[in-house]
Write a protein that holds these residues in place. Structure first.
Motif, PDB file in Angstrom:
ATOM      1  N   ALA A  39       0.809  -1.218   0.000  1.00 16.61           N
ATOM      2  CA  ALA A  39       0.000   0.000   0.000  1.00 16.61           C
ATOM      3  C   ALA A  39       0.843   1.269   0.000  1.00 16.61           C
ATOM      4  CB  ALA A  39      -0.932   0.001   1.213  1.00 16.61           C
ATOM      5  N   ALA A  40       2.087   1.175   0.420  1.00 13.22           N
ATOM      6  CA  ALA A  40       2.896   2.371   0.633  1.00 13.22           C
ATOM      7  C   ALA A  40       3.110   3.225  -0.618  1.00 13.22           C
ATOM      8  CB  ALA A  40       4.245   1.976   1.246  1.00 13.22           C
ATOM      9  N   PRO A  41       3.394   2.673  -1.795  1.00  8.77           N
ATOM     10  CA  PRO A  41       3.623   3.554  -2.955  1.00  8.77           C
ATOM     11  C   PRO A  41       2.451   4.468  -3.277  1.00  8.77           C
ATOM     12  CG  PRO A  41       4.497   1.374  -3.408  1.00  8.77           C
ATOM     13  CD  PRO A  41       3.708   1.266  -2.131  1.00  8.77           C
ATOM     14  N   ALA A  42       1.216   3.998  -3.073  1.00  5.82           N
ATOM     15  CA  ALA A  42       0.045   4.823  -3.376  1.00  5.82           C
ATOM     16  C   ALA A  42       0.023   6.089  -2.522  1.00  5.82           C
ATOM     17  CB  ALA A  42      -1.234   4.025  -3.175  1.00  5.82           C
ATOM     18  N   ALA A  43       0.552   6.018  -1.315  1.00  7.29           N
ATOM     19  CA  ALA A  43       0.589   7.186  -0.438  1.00  7.29           C
ATOM     20  C   ALA A  43       1.509   8.268  -0.971  1.00  7.29           C
ATOM     21  CB  ALA A  43       1.024   6.771   0.962  1.00  7.29           C
ATOM     22  N   HIS A  44       2.394   7.899  -1.905  1.00  2.00           N
ATOM     23  CA  HIS A  44       3.311   8.870  -2.520  1.00  2.00           C
ATOM     24  C   HIS A  44       2.941   9.135  -3.976  1.00  2.00           C
ATOM     25  CE1 HIS A  44       6.020   8.658   0.968  1.00  2.00           C
ATOM     26  NE2 HIS A  44       5.801   7.362   0.959  1.00  2.00           N
ATOM     27  N   GLY A  45       1.712   8.771  -4.348  1.00  2.00           N
ATOM     28  CA  GLY A  45       1.254   9.015  -5.708  1.00  2.00           C
ATOM     29  C   GLY A  45       1.649   7.950  -6.707  1.00  2.00           C
ATOM     30  N   GLY A  46       2.190   6.824  -6.236  1.00  3.32           N
ATOM     31  CA  GLY A  46       2.643   5.772  -7.135  1.00  3.32           C
ATOM     32  C   GLY A  46       1.771   4.535  -7.046  1.00  3.32           C
ATOM     33  N   ARG A  47       2.361   3.391  -7.371  1.00  2.00           N
ATOM     34  CA  ARG A  47       1.598   2.142  -7.322  1.00  2.00           C
ATOM     35  C   ARG A  47       2.549   0.967  -7.152  1.00  2.00           C
ATOM     36  NH1 ARG A  47       2.403   2.256 -12.963  1.00  2.00           N
ATOM     37  NH2 ARG A  47       2.201   0.219 -14.002  1.00  2.00           N
ATOM     38  N   SER A  48       1.979  -0.173  -6.814  1.00  2.00           N
ATOM     39  CA  SER A  48       2.738  -1.415  -6.675  1.00  2.00           C
ATOM     40  C   SER A  48       2.398  -2.364  -7.810  1.00  2.00           C
ATOM     41  CB  SER A  48       2.408  -2.096  -5.340  1.00  2.00           C
ATOM     42  OG  SER A  48       2.862  -1.337  -4.247  1.00  2.00           O
ATOM     43  N   VAL A  49       3.397  -3.161  -8.201  1.00  2.00           N
ATOM     44  CA  VAL A  49       3.183  -4.250  -9.150  1.00  2.00           C
ATOM     45  C   VAL A  49       3.819  -5.497  -8.546  1.00  2.00           C
ATOM     46  CG1 VAL A  49       3.182  -2.686 -11.124  1.00  2.00           C
ATOM     47  CG2 VAL A  49       5.308  -3.800 -10.474  1.00  2.00           C
TER      48      VAL A  49
END
Length: 244
Positions: free
Chosen positions: A109-119
């Motif tokens: 979940a962490a990348p979304a908090a910085h405007g990114g995403r996980s794969v």
């Protein structure tokens, strides 16, 4: 004599937000018991008997390489047949025993908090990647189209590059190679069969004991990306025609 047409193109803007790839087995989830149980059942049908200790050194490798290692001298056809049988058995024997590592959900979940995403990019058979994520309660943190399987090492790197990954997290030296191939930061975790020295020796940029420390590392990574993107934007504005 005419001058050749210029083909100079501006360099692509650096990413401003993190896109983080994660390996699955022994990175996001502890799947060792289920993998060992399925391999033991598969090979026992063929008259080959192995233990969980025999299987452990192969953690993180593609299935066909694991089978070939456990059944020395097996023909490619036999290896392929055993691998196919494993994939038939894994949903019932392997999936139910998986468990998410501490911090796995927060890491995804962490990348979304910085405007990114996980794969998620794994060596596991793609349908089983989805099954494992669902069983471990992690499927809601990553889009189905951002899940890929049946890839290892540099092959993972191709998929990561397509996704624009800025970092890749894994437990195997092959995962470090994947990050290198994608031009991403190689983040090793020591939750698999390879210790910190092995991961650093393979070229990992950073090694974590587990995923609990990943959000803090990601915050620094995201700040670096944002700073680089802002600096690049400033340079472009400063050199634009008429800006002097």
């Amino acid at each position: 004599m005419t001058s050749p047409a210029r083909t100079d193109r501006p360099a692509p803007a650096p990413p401003a937000a993190p896109v983080v790839g994660f390996d699955l087995d022994m990175t996001l989830v502890d799947s060792s018991e289920g993998i060992a149980a399925t391999l033991r059942a598969t090979l026992a049908e063929a008259g080959v008997h192995v233990t969980a200790a025999d299987v452990w050194p192969y953690a993180g490798m593609p299935l066909e390489l694991i089978v070939a290692g456990l059944v020395p001298g097996a023909s490619p056809e036999r290896v392929a047949g055993l691998a196919a049988r494993y994939r038939e058995l894994y949903p019932s024997l392997g999936v139910p025993g998986v468990r998410a590592y501490p911090g796995a959900a927060a890491a995804l979940a962490a990348p979304a908090a910085h405007g990114g995403r996980s794969v998620v990019v794994s060596a596991k058979h793609t349908p089983n990647v989805h099954r494992v994520l669902a069983c471990a309660g992690l499927d809601g943190a990553v889009r189905p189209e951002d899940v890929a399987g049946d890839l290892f090492a540099e092959q993972k790197g191709v998929r990561l590059a397509e996704a624009g990954a800025t970092a890749y997290v894994g437990d195997h030296p092959g995962d470090v190679r994947a990050a290198r191939a994608a031009g991403a930061v190689a983040v090793g975790v020591t939750t698999g069969a390879h210790d910190a020295a092995a991961l650093r020796g393979a070229g990992a940029d950073v090694v974590l004991d587990g995923l609990e420390g990943f959000p803090a590392w990601l915050a620094a990574h995201a700040a670096d990306l944002a700073g680089a993107a802002a600096g690049a934007a400033g340079r472009r504005e400063g050199t634009a025609p008429g800006s002097r």
